[in-house]
Design an enzyme around this catalytic site. Structure first.
Site, PDB file in Angstrom:
ATOM      1  N   CYS A   2       0.782  -1.065   0.110  1.00 26.12           N
ATOM      2  CA  CYS A   2       0.055   0.047   0.036  1.00 26.12           C
ATOM      3  C   CYS A   2       0.887   1.169   0.035  1.00 26.12           C
ATOM      4  CB  CYS A   2      -1.003  -0.059   1.298  1.00 26.12           C
ATOM      5  SG  CYS A   2      -1.835  -1.298   1.224  1.00 26.12           S
ATOM      6  N   ARG A  27       4.151   1.202  -6.425  1.00 24.72           N
ATOM      7  CA  ARG A  27       4.054   0.186  -5.503  1.00 24.72           C
ATOM      8  C   ARG A  27       2.759  -0.907  -5.754  1.00 24.72           C
ATOM      9  NH1 ARG A  27       6.407   2.454  -0.867  1.00 24.72           N
ATOM     10  NH2 ARG A  27       4.980   1.207   0.531  1.00 24.72           N
ATOM     11  N   TRP A  75      -3.290  -2.202  -1.462  1.00 29.11           N
ATOM     12  CA  TRP A  75      -3.140  -3.485  -2.239  1.00 29.11           C
ATOM     13  C   TRP A  75      -3.732  -4.553  -1.213  1.00 29.11           C
ATOM     14  CZ3 TRP A  75      -0.260  -4.968  -6.578  1.00 29.11           C
ATOM     15  CH2 TRP A  75       0.008  -6.319  -6.534  1.00 29.11           C
ATOM     16  N   ASN A  99      -0.787   1.588   6.433  1.00 28.48           N
ATOM     17  CA  ASN A  99      -0.032   0.719   5.769  1.00 28.48           C
ATOM     18  C   ASN A  99       0.483  -0.711   6.624  1.00 28.48           C
ATOM     19  OD1 ASN A  99      -0.024   2.043   3.419  1.00 28.48           O
ATOM     20  ND2 ASN A  99       1.997   2.618   3.359  1.00 28.48           N
ATOM     21  N   GLY A 100       0.412  -1.970   6.146  1.00 29.81           N
ATOM     22  CA  GLY A 100       1.061  -2.688   6.913  1.00 29.81           C
ATOM     23  C   GLY A 100      -0.154  -3.666   7.561  1.00 29.81           C
ATOM     24  N   GLU A 475      15.535 -22.541 -10.477  1.00 27.39           N
ATOM     25  CA  GLU A 475      15.292 -21.129 -10.315  1.00 27.39           C
ATOM     26  C   GLU A 475      16.479 -20.354 -10.486  1.00 27.39           C
ATOM     27  OE1 GLU A 475      12.818 -19.432 -10.434  1.00 27.39           O
ATOM     28  OE2 GLU A 475      13.215 -17.482  -9.569  1.00 27.39           O
ATOM     29  N   LYS A 479      16.962 -17.317 -13.457  1.00 23.45           N
ATOM     30  CA  LYS A 479      17.157 -15.931 -13.221  1.00 23.45           C
ATOM     31  C   LYS A 479      18.550 -15.658 -14.220  1.00 23.45           C
ATOM     32  CE  LYS A 479      14.290 -15.073 -11.530  1.00 23.45           C
ATOM     33  NZ  LYS A 479      13.097 -15.704 -11.135  1.00 23.45           N
ATOM     34  N   GLU A 482      17.349 -15.336 -17.799  1.00 20.57           N
ATOM     35  CA  GLU A 482      16.396 -14.470 -18.173  1.00 20.57           C
ATOM     36  C   GLU A 482      16.942 -12.875 -18.182  1.00 20.57           C
ATOM     37  OE1 GLU A 482      12.115 -13.466 -16.195  1.00 20.57           O
ATOM     38  OE2 GLU A 482      13.540 -14.202 -15.035  1.00 20.57           O
ATOM     39  N   HIS A 498      24.496 -38.979 -15.742  1.00 21.91           N
ATOM     40  CA  HIS A 498      23.706 -39.825 -17.188  1.00 21.91           C
ATOM     41  C   HIS A 498      23.651 -38.860 -18.468  1.00 21.91           C
ATOM     42  CE1 HIS A 498      22.457 -42.671 -14.088  1.00 21.91           C
ATOM     43  NE2 HIS A 498      22.101 -41.681 -13.203  1.00 21.91           N
ATOM     44  N   LYS A 594       6.205  -7.912 -18.270  1.00 19.45           N
ATOM     45  CA  LYS A 594       5.597  -8.625 -17.108  1.00 19.45           C
ATOM     46  C   LYS A 594       4.007  -8.454 -17.316  1.00 19.45           C
ATOM     47  CE  LYS A 594       6.393  -9.987 -12.858  1.00 19.45           C
ATOM     48  NZ  LYS A 594       7.841 -10.314 -12.253  1.00 19.45           N
TER      49      LYS A 594
HETATM   50  C1  F6R Z   1      10.752 -15.531 -14.040  1.00 16.96           C
HETATM   51  C2  F6R Z   1       9.361 -15.078 -13.970  1.00 16.96           C
HETATM   52  C3  F6R Z   1       8.493 -15.881 -14.857  1.00 16.96           C
HETATM   53  C4  F6R Z   1       7.168 -16.080 -14.091  1.00 16.96           C
HETATM   54  C5  F6R Z   1       5.892 -16.726 -15.015  1.00 16.96           C
HETATM   55  C6  F6R Z   1       4.766 -17.041 -14.304  1.00 16.96           C
HETATM   56  O1  F6R Z   1      11.357 -14.444 -13.339  1.00 16.96           O
HETATM   57  O2  F6R Z   1       8.942 -14.005 -13.723  1.00 16.96           O
HETATM   58  O3  F6R Z   1       8.820 -17.253 -14.981  1.00 16.96           O
HETATM   59  O4  F6R Z   1       7.387 -16.763 -13.025  1.00 16.96           O
HETATM   60  O5  F6R Z   1       5.897 -16.274 -16.296  1.00 16.96           O
HETATM   61  O6  F6R Z   1       4.302 -15.831 -13.968  1.00 16.96           O
HETATM   62  P1  F6R Z   1       2.774 -15.792 -13.106  1.00 16.96           P
HETATM   63  O7  F6R Z   1       3.773 -16.294 -11.638  1.00 16.96           O
HETATM   64  O8  F6R Z   1       2.643 -14.387 -12.929  1.00 16.96           O
HETATM   65  O9  F6R Z   1       1.967 -16.936 -13.259  1.00 16.96           O
END
Ligand code: F6R
Length: 599
Positions: A2, A27, A75, A99-100, A475, A479, A482, A498, A594
């Protein structure tokens, strides 16, 4: 997460507040509201969705002359994103924004309801304003009443409160959630959750210490028990939004300890796990779990499959949503179908959920965005409370997903009767250390920076680990590729022999996750095989490993999940530093955007 703003002065108050909230849009929010007081009269407006909706609602409202105002972008954490749940929350004479999370809000609410108070919202925040009005009846000094109110709150908060009984005053308190106060030579006073709304407005600001409580009018600012240390304010708004970090990704890595405590607040108790979101019958007739997700969320799912089977003794099957939806899966109605998604909008995950619903399965979403498509469709939702994730590479969302899943494992284990009381207490004890561990893990940032210059070329990276450290290896590799665009793969350490070991040579970098609490010797012998074939080894472990070319020493822990969280941070920092050294914009890697909705 928030956002909060406050204003005391002579300018048009509504615009001042809404413009401040606009600077906090980064935010994330799902609703917003303001309350404006002039000459002892308060008007409040709230709207769900974008700030333009609030603009629209207030288009005929304007102020002239001096006054005070408070505003908030919400949020959702307790209660849906509705107008009733949006802040400010009101009592008879007073309005509050917060907030919080107030951890003990249930007890306070019950006590106030017994006294006849009616609650309008489902939020934890509303208790503050009613509690204050009760204290107002006991103390004639309003600041004393405010202090008595704040004294009764457990949890994290940044609070602004106005009341008709003190027409030119804003009361404020801060613990655990950031709050900044600013002022200028025109006797204007500003409040905000970050610098951004104050830049260009306040000449000097004070970053309130935890435990600060006080009140402000245009002529006076009083704070206890620590005086406010005002410093000149400079800088640009974007830098301010990044909180002084170079990238949002870095900021989000650094705030993981904070958001993970938000995830836990009110849910992790000394002897128990509580999920208000799940009723007592939720696991009735359920004997297996299927989890579907994509990308990083899939890695969180995979991690939890080890935990669910180990603790809750429930068979778990994890699937990549884009595979699941086209495979004509066999679904049985004794299956709990869980989807995990940061955004709640990922098409494959949403479609997998739809298929499960159509097959009549009970469904649960673990999600960061309330009111998203996935949340609206699932039977039940557990919100991860990570706040908006601006960096494209998911970091804090993953941390909070894993935390929710670990909590859920214990919650299910208790329901299934598969966990001894002692083990439960021990698990909860270790769980409570996670925020501290996440904070301490940042100690290796400089080391990651230094190492990044050695790991820029070669023909690829293998991240390897066993058990829950295998999904963590996946993971780490995700990272890195990406944001650095270098080739990286995650592998179960025992699987290297293997086939993939054929790739090993000095130009192949092995990032070895070598926790002390889980299969250390087994992993070590896999790393020795790679070292014998000349692979360059970077070990991440609390143990010195003499065959490693480089090492990042982690802190010793007694629980694998604590090692997990620490190594997660190391992987994030390493990936980020390598990408920065390569000159990449880690917040917006190429070809990626995103899918976050903030409505
Ligand atoms: C990696 C990343 C993506 C998301 C994936 C799923 O850093 O951000 O691999 O994890 O696109 O997205 P959500 O979790 O929003 O369904």
């Amino acid at each position: 997460m928030c956002g909060i703003v406050g204003y005391i002065g002579k300018r048009e108050i509504k615009s001042q507040l809404i413009e401040g909230l606009r600077e906090l849009e980064y935010r994330g929010y799902d609703s917003a509201g303001i309350a404006v007081m002039q000459e002892g009269h308060i008007q409040s407006f709230k709207a769900v969705g974008k700030l333009t909706n609030l603009d629209e609602k207030t288009k005929n409202f304007k102020t002239e002359g001096p006054g005070v105002g408070i505003g908030h972008t919400r949020w959702a954490t307790h209660g849906k994103p509705t107008e009733l749940n949006a802040h400010p929350h009101m009592g008879e004479y007073s309005y509050v924004v917060h907030n919080g999370i107030i951890e003990n809000y249930r007890e306070i609410k019950e006590m106030l309801e017994d006294l006849g108070v009616n609650f309008l919202s489902q939020t934890d925040t509303e208790v503050i304003v009613h509690l204050f009005e009760r204290e107002m009846n006991r103390y004639s000094d309003l600041f004393v009443a405010f202090k008595a109110t704040i004294d009764q709150l457990d949890g994290a908060y940044a609070v602004l409160l106005i009341t008709q009984k003190a027409p030119d005053t804003i009361f404020f308190a801060r613990k655990g959630s950031p709050m900044i106060i600013g002022r200028n030579s025109s006797n204007e006073v500003f409040f905000a959750s970050s610098d951004a709304p104050l830049i260009g407005e306040a000449e000097e600001v004070a970053y309130m210490e935890d435990g600060t409580i006080g009140y402000a009018t245009s002529g006076e600012i009083h704070a206890e028990p620590i005086a406010l240390g005002f410093v000149p304010l400079s800088g640009d708004k974007l830098t301010a939004q990044k909180g002084g970090y170079r990238f949002f990704m870095e900021k989000e890595i650094y705030e993981q300890y904070q958001v993970v405590s938000d995830t836990m607040i009110g849910r992790v108790l000394d002897n128990d796990i509580v999920f208000d979101e799940l009723d007592d019958t939720f696991l009735e007739n359920i004997s297996r779990i299927k989890i579907c997700a994509c990308g990083t969320s899939y890695h969180a799912a995979l991690t939890s499959s080890y935990l669910f089977e180990r603790q809750a003794k429930m068979p778990v099957n994890v699937e990549i949503a884009s595979e699941f939806r086209y495979k004509e899966p066999l679904l049985t109605d004794d299956t709990l179908f869980i989807v995990i998604s940061q955004s709640g909008e990922t098409a494959d995950t949403l479609e997998a959920l739809r298929m499960a619903k159509d097959a009549g399965l009970r469904t649960l979403a673990i999600c960061n965005v309330d009111n998203s498509s996935i949340v609206r469709l699932a039977d039940a939702t557990i919100l991860t409370r990570a706040g908006i994730e601006k960096g494209v590479a998911s970091t804090k969302a993953f941390a909070t997903q894993v935390m929710v899943l670990w909590m859920l494992t214990l919650f299910f284990a208790k329901k299934q009767g598969t966990i001894a009381e002692y083990t439960m207490r021990e698990e909860l004890r270790y769980m409570s250390y996670v925020p501290k561990v996440l904070q301490k893990s940042l100690d290796v940032h400089e080391k990651c920076k230094r190492l990044s210059k050695r790991y820029l070329h070669g023909h690829g990276f293998f991240f390897i680990g066993r058990d829950i450290f295998f999904p963590l290896a996946l993971e780490g590799a995700l990272k890195l590729k990406e944001i650095s665009y270098l080739h990286a793969e995650g592998y179960p350490a025992g699987e290297m022999k293997h086939g993939p070991i054929a790739l090993a040579d000095a130009e192949l970098f092995t990032i070895a996750l070598m926790p002390r609490t889980l299969l250390y010797d087994k992993t070590k012998s896999n790393v020795e095989e790679l070292s014998a074939r000349d692979s360059t080894i970077l070990s991440i472990s609390p143990e010195m490993f003499d065959l490693a070319d480089d090492f990042i020493l982690t802190h010793p822990h007694k629980h694998p999940m604590l090692e997990f969280f620490e190594m997660m941070v190391v992987e994030q920092l390493l990936a980020m530093e390598i990408a920065i050294r390569l000159g990449n914009d880690v917040d917006m890697p190429r070809n990626l955007a995103k899918s976050v909705t903030v409505e």
